[in-house]
Motif scaffolding. Sequence first.
Motif, short mmCIF file in Angstrom:
data_model
loop_
_atom_site.label_atom_id
_atom_site.label_comp_id
_atom_site.label_asym_id
_atom_site.label_seq_id
_atom_site.Cartn_x
_atom_site.Cartn_y
_atom_site.Cartn_z
N SER A 71 -2.25 -7.97 8.72
CA SER A 71 -2.12 -9.41 8.47
C SER A 71 -2.51 -10.11 9.77
O SER A 71 -3.66 -10.50 9.95
CB SER A 71 -0.70 -9.79 8.06
OG SER A 71 -0.32 -9.12 6.89
N THR A 72 -1.55 -10.23 10.71
CA THR A 72 -1.91 -10.80 12.01
C THR A 72 -2.44 -9.73 12.96
O THR A 72 -3.04 -10.04 13.99
CB THR A 72 -0.68 -11.44 12.70
OG1 THR A 72 0.27 -10.40 12.97
CG2 THR A 72 -0.04 -12.50 11.83
N GLY A 73 -2.14 -8.48 12.65
CA GLY A 73 -2.55 -7.36 13.52
C GLY A 73 -1.54 -7.04 14.61
O GLY A 73 -1.70 -6.08 15.36
N LYS A 74 -0.45 -7.82 14.65
CA LYS A 74 0.49 -7.64 15.77
C LYS A 74 1.18 -6.27 15.76
O LYS A 74 1.35 -5.65 16.80
CB LYS A 74 1.54 -8.75 15.78
CG LYS A 74 0.93 -10.04 16.30
CD LYS A 74 1.97 -10.96 16.90
CE LYS A 74 1.27 -12.15 17.54
NZ LYS A 74 1.92 -13.40 17.27
N SER A 75 1.57 -5.81 14.57
CA SER A 75 2.27 -4.51 14.49
C SER A 75 1.35 -3.39 14.97
O SER A 75 1.76 -2.52 15.74
CB SER A 75 2.68 -4.21 13.05
OG SER A 75 3.29 -5.31 12.46
N SER A 76 0.10 -3.43 14.51
CA SER A 76 -0.85 -2.37 14.87
C SER A 76 -1.20 -2.42 16.34
O SER A 76 -1.32 -1.39 17.00
CB SER A 76 -2.14 -2.50 14.07
OG SER A 76 -1.97 -3.28 12.95
N GLU B 163 -3.73 2.54 9.95
CA GLU B 163 -2.74 1.52 9.57
C GLU B 163 -2.90 1.24 8.08
O GLU B 163 -3.99 1.38 7.53
CB GLU B 163 -2.96 0.26 10.43
CG GLU B 163 -2.10 -0.94 10.11
CD GLU B 163 -0.60 -0.73 10.26
OE1 GLU B 163 -0.06 0.16 9.58
OE2 GLU B 163 0.04 -1.49 11.00
N ASP B 164 -1.78 0.85 7.43
CA ASP B 164 -1.92 0.57 6.00
C ASP B 164 -2.47 -0.83 5.76
O ASP B 164 -3.28 -1.03 4.86
CB ASP B 164 -0.59 0.79 5.24
CG ASP B 164 0.51 -0.15 5.68
OD1 ASP B 164 0.57 -0.47 6.88
OD2 ASP B 164 1.31 -0.57 4.84
N LEU B 165 -2.07 -1.78 6.60
CA LEU B 165 -2.44 -3.16 6.29
C LEU B 165 -2.42 -4.05 7.53
O LEU B 165 -1.55 -3.90 8.38
CB LEU B 165 -1.43 -3.70 5.26
CG LEU B 165 -1.64 -5.12 4.82
CD1 LEU B 165 -1.58 -5.23 3.31
CD2 LEU B 165 -0.64 -6.06 5.46
N ASN C 289 0.81 -1.23 0.00
CA ASN C 289 0.00 0.00 0.00
C ASN C 289 0.84 1.27 0.00
O ASN C 289 0.32 2.35 -0.27
CB ASN C 289 -0.94 0.01 1.21
CG ASN C 289 -2.01 -1.03 1.08
OD1 ASN C 289 -2.32 -1.46 -0.02
ND2 ASN C 289 -2.60 -1.44 2.19
N ARG C 290 2.14 1.11 0.31
CA ARG C 290 3.01 2.30 0.32
C ARG C 290 3.03 2.97 -1.05
O ARG C 290 3.21 4.18 -1.16
CB ARG C 290 4.42 1.90 0.73
CG ARG C 290 4.48 1.24 2.10
CD ARG C 290 5.72 0.35 2.23
NE ARG C 290 5.63 -0.54 3.38
CZ ARG C 290 5.08 -1.75 3.32
NH1 ARG C 290 4.56 -2.22 2.19
NH2 ARG C 290 5.02 -2.51 4.40
N ILE C 291 2.84 2.13 -2.10
CA ILE C 291 2.91 2.62 -3.47
C ILE C 291 1.86 3.71 -3.75
O ILE C 291 2.08 4.61 -4.55
CB ILE C 291 2.74 1.44 -4.46
CG1 ILE C 291 3.97 0.52 -4.38
CG2 ILE C 291 2.53 1.92 -5.89
CD1 ILE C 291 3.87 -0.72 -5.24
N ALA D 42 4.10 3.28 12.26
CA ALA D 42 5.32 3.38 11.44
C ALA D 42 5.67 2.02 10.82
O ALA D 42 5.43 0.98 11.46
CB ALA D 42 6.48 3.86 12.32
N THR D 43 6.29 2.09 9.64
CA THR D 43 6.41 3.26 8.80
C THR D 43 5.28 3.34 7.77
O THR D 43 5.00 4.43 7.25
CB THR D 43 7.75 3.28 8.01
OG1 THR D 43 7.79 2.13 7.14
CG2 THR D 43 8.97 3.25 8.90
N GLY D 44 4.67 2.19 7.50
CA GLY D 44 3.71 2.10 6.39
C GLY D 44 2.56 3.09 6.45
O GLY D 44 2.03 3.48 5.41
O1 LIG Z 1 -0.50 -7.39 10.87
P1 LIG Z 1 0.97 -7.73 10.90
O2 LIG Z 1 1.21 -9.22 10.89
O3 LIG Z 1 1.70 -7.07 12.00
O4 LIG Z 1 1.59 -7.23 9.52
C1 LIG Z 1 1.25 -6.01 8.96
C2 LIG Z 1 2.33 -4.99 9.14
O5 LIG Z 1 3.40 -5.32 8.25
C3 LIG Z 1 3.77 -4.19 7.50
O6 LIG Z 1 4.74 -3.45 8.15
P2 LIG Z 1 6.29 -3.80 8.13
O7 LIG Z 1 6.65 -4.51 9.40
O8 LIG Z 1 6.62 -4.52 6.86
O9 LIG Z 1 7.00 -2.42 8.21
P3 LIG Z 1 6.74 -1.01 7.53
O10 LIG Z 1 5.40 -0.53 8.00
O11 LIG Z 1 7.85 -0.20 8.10
O12 LIG Z 1 6.82 -1.15 6.07
C4 LIG Z 1 2.51 -3.37 7.43
O13 LIG Z 1 2.80 -2.01 7.17
C5 LIG Z 1 1.86 -3.60 8.77
O14 LIG Z 1 2.28 -2.67 9.73
#
Ligand SMILES: O=P(O)(O)OC[C@H]1O[C@H](OP(=O)(O)OP(=O)(O)O)[C@H](O)[C@@H]1O
Length: 214
Positions: free
Chosen positions: A130-135, A126-128, A43-45, A78-80
């Motif tokens: 997957s598991t939601g762990k980053s968010s 948030e951009d995306l 989605n960064r694109i 961050a960063t997406g």
């Molecule tokens: O739901 P999750 O399993 O956590 O995965 C999704 C995360 O992965 C990507 O970030 P990435 O760690 O690649 O870093 P970026 O945002 O710096 O590109 C994306 O931007 C989300 O934050």
Amino acid sequence: MVLDKNTAKKTAELLLQINAIKLKPENPFTWASGWNSPIYCDNRILLSYPLIRNYIRDEMAKQVEQLYGKPDCIVGVATGAIGIGALVADKLNLPFVYVRPQPKSHGRQNQIEGHLEANQSVVVIEDLISTGKSSLNAVDALRDQKANVKGMLAIFTYGFQTALDNFKDKNTELHTLSSYEYLIEQASETGYVKDDQLKTLMEWRKDPSKWTNK
Ligand SMILES: O=P(O)(O)OC[C@H]1O[C@H](OP(=O)(O)OP(=O)(O)O)[C@H](O)[C@@H]1O
Ligand SMILES: O=C(O)c1cc(=O)[nH]c(=O)[nH]1
């Protein structure tokens, strides 16, 4: 949860149009979670396309207002989601902060960058998912600083049960502009994915954490 079907379809169409969706079953992507995947949604694109990023910005700003009114601050993960989060904050004329995966190891050692006061209400962009762990890691950091997290709005989710469970465990509301379901529908209708690729994606989707291309 997707709020608006038309937005979900349109968002999927735009992501396909700018080639944000990459398919590489023969040499799988490694995700943030460590999972292998034949698909990657970059989605960064969309930041490189003014008309498309404005559409995403406007839809996100509209949904933030519809769901939460005017929070005190918009947060980007961050960063997406720094770029799109800042655009949404600007559209709503609200302050913006972003959250790093972990505190910086030098300088001020901040995990949250920007000015945020205790008890302020925030909506996380948030951009995306997957598991939601980053968010959810960002949500933890915000709650540690006593922010009142109203909810999260992401551009896209794969809709995995793991993510639903993780959001439930953290008592955090999630909405998304679009999802894997809409993407696949749109990609099949437009012929973006070929039959053999669709077969791989269906196989992968059954158990994504264990999928390999072998
Ligand atoms: O739901 P999750 O399993 O956590 O995965 C999704 C995360 O992965 C990507 O970030 P990435 O760690 O690649 O870093 P970026 O945002 O710096 O590109 C994306 O931007 C989300 O934050
Ligand atoms: O889980 C991830 O790391 C991930 C998946 C994906 O499709 N796109 C992305 O930017 N990150």
